[in-house]
Design an enzyme around this catalytic site. Structure first.
Site, PDB file in Angstrom:
ATOM      1  N   LYS A 160       0.866  -1.186   0.000  1.00  0.00           N
ATOM      2  CA  LYS A 160       0.000   0.000   0.000  1.00  0.00           C
ATOM      3  C   LYS A 160       0.896   1.227   0.000  1.00  0.00           C
ATOM      4  CE  LYS A 160      -4.181   1.760   0.074  1.00  0.00           C
ATOM      5  NZ  LYS A 160      -5.031   1.693  -1.137  1.00  0.00           N
ATOM      6  N   ASP A 166      -5.568  -3.259  -2.191  1.00  0.00           N
ATOM      7  CA  ASP A 166      -6.994  -3.218  -2.488  1.00  0.00           C
ATOM      8  C   ASP A 166      -7.263  -3.717  -3.904  1.00  0.00           C
ATOM      9  OD1 ASP A 166      -5.567  -0.984  -3.262  1.00  0.00           O
ATOM     10  OD2 ASP A 166      -7.129   0.459  -2.766  1.00  0.00           O
TER      11      ASP A 166
END
Length: 357
Positions: A191, A223
């Site tokens: 991330k 994600d």
């Protein structure tokens, strides 16, 4: 050859599935002329009941003295009132740390015989998929500083995500070496658009990638990776990621194979001693009813044969026996699907594997 194996049966269905794996290992030992010595030790809730602690000193010492470790499962509602530092799950973190197991290998394979069990459409899974998630196991937020304090809006709790270059390098090398033995394709998940720890992760992985020019390397935000796993799992071969992201993504990957009861795992460190376990939980609702699916634990034992003992032919024989059992239509309840057939019990499907072996 002779090997000493520590058995951590644990709680819930743990004793049942470990006993199944032991039976298969004994059959493999007899077939190939080896000797496996098994010694049980307490871990998790049963250890709390006996000693007051989830990870007794004797268990750690026994595992360190063994050639490898086979784990069932820990935990259950019986111990929900235990304080955070004495919960059964705390033993998992403790034994991984004590054994120096910083790598978790989680294969996610859609068996052709179980294609109908996958929640994904046929046009998505195609002829099936076979991917490997390499999860960092002893760093990150699960091992970072934590606590409670008074904040702007009252009591607040915090957990800290931290990674060093050394931690990233060693898991990165495992991932690249794994990719070299497969399809030479590696995706690193982080991330980095938000987390400083992920920016260091990505920087370090890029530097390592220069040492492996044969590997097709890519980065992906976590994600997006979660989305891509259900959108097109066939695009992945090896995925490497942090402790928490790996925990989540590997469970997602297991579910799209049709059942979490089919997925094995290996936890490895600097030595050949590893810890092998199914990725499912203790399933206390069916414990003691002979309904558990032991195949993930049996496949974990096959990984032990391959990674800790260097017995590739023996590992292949166990895995192929499981394949044949599935191809012949034998199922436990969790992989029965819409079939009208009566599911096999834990002991019955174990017997089928033994027959094939």
């Amino acid at each position: 050859m002779e090997f000493n194996i520590a058995l951590l049966k644990g709680d819930g269905i743990g004793p049942e599935i470990v006993d199944s794996a032991v039976a298969v290992l004994e059959k493999a030992a007899d077939k190939f002329g080896h000797t496996f010595n098994f010694t049980p030790y307490l871990i998790g809730g049963c250890a709390i009941d006996e000693t007051g602690r989830p990870l007794p000193k004797e268990t750690v010492e026994g595992c360190l003295a063994s050639d490898s470790v086979l784990l069932g499962a820990v935990g259950g509602p019986k111990w929900d009132d235990q304080p955070g530092d004495n919960r059964p799950e705390k033993a998992l973190l403790g034994i991984r740390e004590a054994l120096g197991l910083y790598t978790n290998l989680r294969p996610a394979k859609l068996y052709s015989a179980l294609r109908g069990a996958s929640p994904l459409k046929d046009e998505i899974v195609g002829d099936g998929f076979d991917l490997l998630i390499v999860r960092e196991l002893t760093g990150g937020i699960y091992f970072g500083d934590r606590g409670c304090r008074q904040g702007k809006y009252g009591e607040e709790a915090f957990d800290t995500e931290a990674y060093s270059v050394t931690e990233i390098e060693r898991i990165g090398r495992v991932a690249f070496e794994s990719a070299m033995k497969r399809s030479k394709k590696l995706c690193s998940v982080d991330k980095a658009n938000v987390l400083e720890s992920s920016r260091l992760w990505r920087k370090t992985m890029h530097r390592l990638a220069e040492e492996y020019p044969e590997v097709e390397y890519s980065d992906m935000f976590v994600d997006n990776a979660a989305m891509q796993l259900v959108r097109n799992p066939r695009q992945f071969d090896v995925i490497v990621t942090s402790n928490m992201f790996g925990d989540i993504l590997s469970d997602e990957a297991s579910q799209i194979t049709g059942s979490i009861g089919m997925l094995a795992s290996a936890s490895l460190g600097e030595t050949t001693r590893g810890m092998y376990e199914p990725i499912h939980g203790s399933a206390p609702d069916i414990a003691g009813q002979n309904k558990a699916n032991p195949l993930a634990t049996i496949l974990s034992a096959a990984m032990m044969l391959r990674y800790s003992f260097g017995l590739s032919a023996e590992a292949d024989a166990v895995e192929e026996a499981v394949d044949r059992v599935l191809e012949k239509g034998f199922r436990t309840a969790d992989i029965l699907g819409d079939s009208a057939d009566v599911p096999l019990t834990c002991t019955e499907i174990t017997e089928k594997v033994l027959e094939e072996l």
